[in-house]
Design an enzyme around this catalytic site. Sequence first.
Site, PDB file in Angstrom:
ATOM      1  CG  HIS A 133       5.217  -2.563  -6.053  1.00 52.71           C
ATOM      2  ND1 HIS A 133       6.218  -2.118  -5.221  1.00 52.71           N
ATOM      3  CD2 HIS A 133       4.052  -2.443  -5.365  1.00 52.71           C
ATOM      4  CE1 HIS A 133       5.664  -1.735  -4.070  1.00 52.71           C
ATOM      5  NE2 HIS A 133       4.362  -1.925  -4.132  1.00 52.71           N
ATOM      6  CD  GLU A 148       8.624  -1.727  -7.771  1.00 51.90           C
ATOM      7  OE1 GLU A 148       9.040  -2.566  -6.957  1.00 51.90           O
ATOM      8  OE2 GLU A 148       8.115  -0.646  -7.436  1.00 51.90           O
ATOM      9  CG  HIS A 164       9.775  -4.488  -4.241  1.00 50.65           C
ATOM     10  ND1 HIS A 164       8.584  -3.813  -4.299  1.00 50.65           N
ATOM     11  CD2 HIS A 164       9.560  -5.556  -3.441  1.00 50.65           C
ATOM     12  CE1 HIS A 164       7.681  -4.444  -3.578  1.00 50.65           C
ATOM     13  NE2 HIS A 164       8.247  -5.507  -3.034  1.00 50.65           N
ATOM     14  CD  GLU A 224      13.071  -1.287  -3.530  1.00 48.38           C
ATOM     15  OE1 GLU A 224      12.891  -1.203  -4.761  1.00 48.38           O
ATOM     16  OE2 GLU A 224      12.138  -1.234  -2.706  1.00 48.38           O
TER      17      GLU A 224
HETATM   18 ZN   LIG Z   1       8.222  -2.030  -5.220  1.00 50.29          ZN
END
Ligand SMILES: [Zn+2]
Length: 459
Positions: A86, A89, A216, A308
């Site tokens: 992404h 990110e 991410h 994350e």
């Molecule tokens: Zn992401």
Amino acid sequence: MSDLLSVFLRLLLLFKLVAPVTFRHHRYDDLVRTLYKVRNQCPDVTRVYSIGRSVRGRQLYVLEFSDYPGTHEPLEPEFKYVGNMHGNEVLGRELLLQLAEFLCEEFRNQNPRILRLIHDTRIHILPSMNPDGYEVAAAQGPYMSGYLVGRNNANGVDLNRNFPDLNTYFYYNEKYGGPNHHLPLPDNWKSQVEPETRAVIQWIRSFNFVLSANLHGGAVVANYPYDKSLEHRSRSSHHSSNSPTPDDKLFQKLAKVYSYAHGWMYQGWNCGDYFPDGITNGASWYSLSKGMQDFNYLHTNCFEITLELSCNKFPRQEELQREWLGNREALIQFLEQVHQGIKGMVLDENYNNLTGAVISVSGINHDVTPGEQGDYFRLLLPGTYTVTATAPGFDPQTVSVTVGPAEPTLVNFYLKKSKAQVYPMRRTPSGEQAARVKVLSRPSRKKDPGMKKPHRGPA
Ligand SMILES: [Zn+2]
């Protein structure tokens, strides 16, 4: 050496010694320069290669660390880190550049842990899977970046919803029988995915990756497959239920290795969310379809988790050093997890490669296959397992193996041609020959129970 040159070199050295370690965001050109800088500083153990181009034509560069860059050594596992899928990110991208510099520097410092890691592992680092999205997000900067600006690629597609959906196929096979690994791609898959996704799929099909993480931001948690729940409906994608893989316990452990080695992830309370132990099953958090980690597991031998890493998707430059220190040990420890379980060769009696060989572990409905050179890797938690190697036309071989907590156990298989293959065409008056044909039997499997547990919304 001329005096002038000597002075110049001294100045360079002095500058290098006094220049502070800088933590900064890297735009595309800066990222490429940094990868080549590391490559030039550690030329014997690194290689830069591209897996393809983005929509806007930017190269998707990978930095490889290995004692033989560019070569797969049998029994040495392949590992990968993927960042910035992404585009907005961005922490993963910066952490992977820091990691690359750290590995090179510690290799040069003869740090025994890093020497060993590079000696025993082939490490592939893709700092940015979505360089186009990154440039859009970076143009806004960390201060005013909209939550979603730059998330997608230049065609406006979310790359973590762009992989072929193999879950539906697997859930069907689990219920009615069928392959439990290397599920085939749809015929027209290349026209259905974005250039970045296509490049990654071709990449992960051409290396026998064993372990991976996809970095991410937007939460702080280690997320493991499946991301897609059995009941997933695209119109109510918030519907969540725990959707374990047949390797659920192993995935939980891999996720915990990261969260507990991380500065604060394991504490569970982060960014207003609570995740026990700092880990979560993907679908239990929120179900998503066509994600990359499920695809890795269902189409290749690779076990991938999704990390994350920051509440703020585009942290300020001043926060990068703290983030690096919070993630450094976790990034190394997770990498070291590729060395566990069992590994070995699957060959015929004359040490030739076999076509279509499969390694099955009794009680785990997920097989793995050897790479092109006949070596296989099967990550497993400590315990005792019944392991079977099969190949078409060969007698299966089953062994009992005990796996310890540290080094992988070496288990080689040398399969004998089944009798039917040795004398395939001879006609016999009696049915004796036919009776000697061995049927390849596969161990019976137990389906993992799927517990239901409601959870919360997306990040
Ligand atoms: Zn992401």
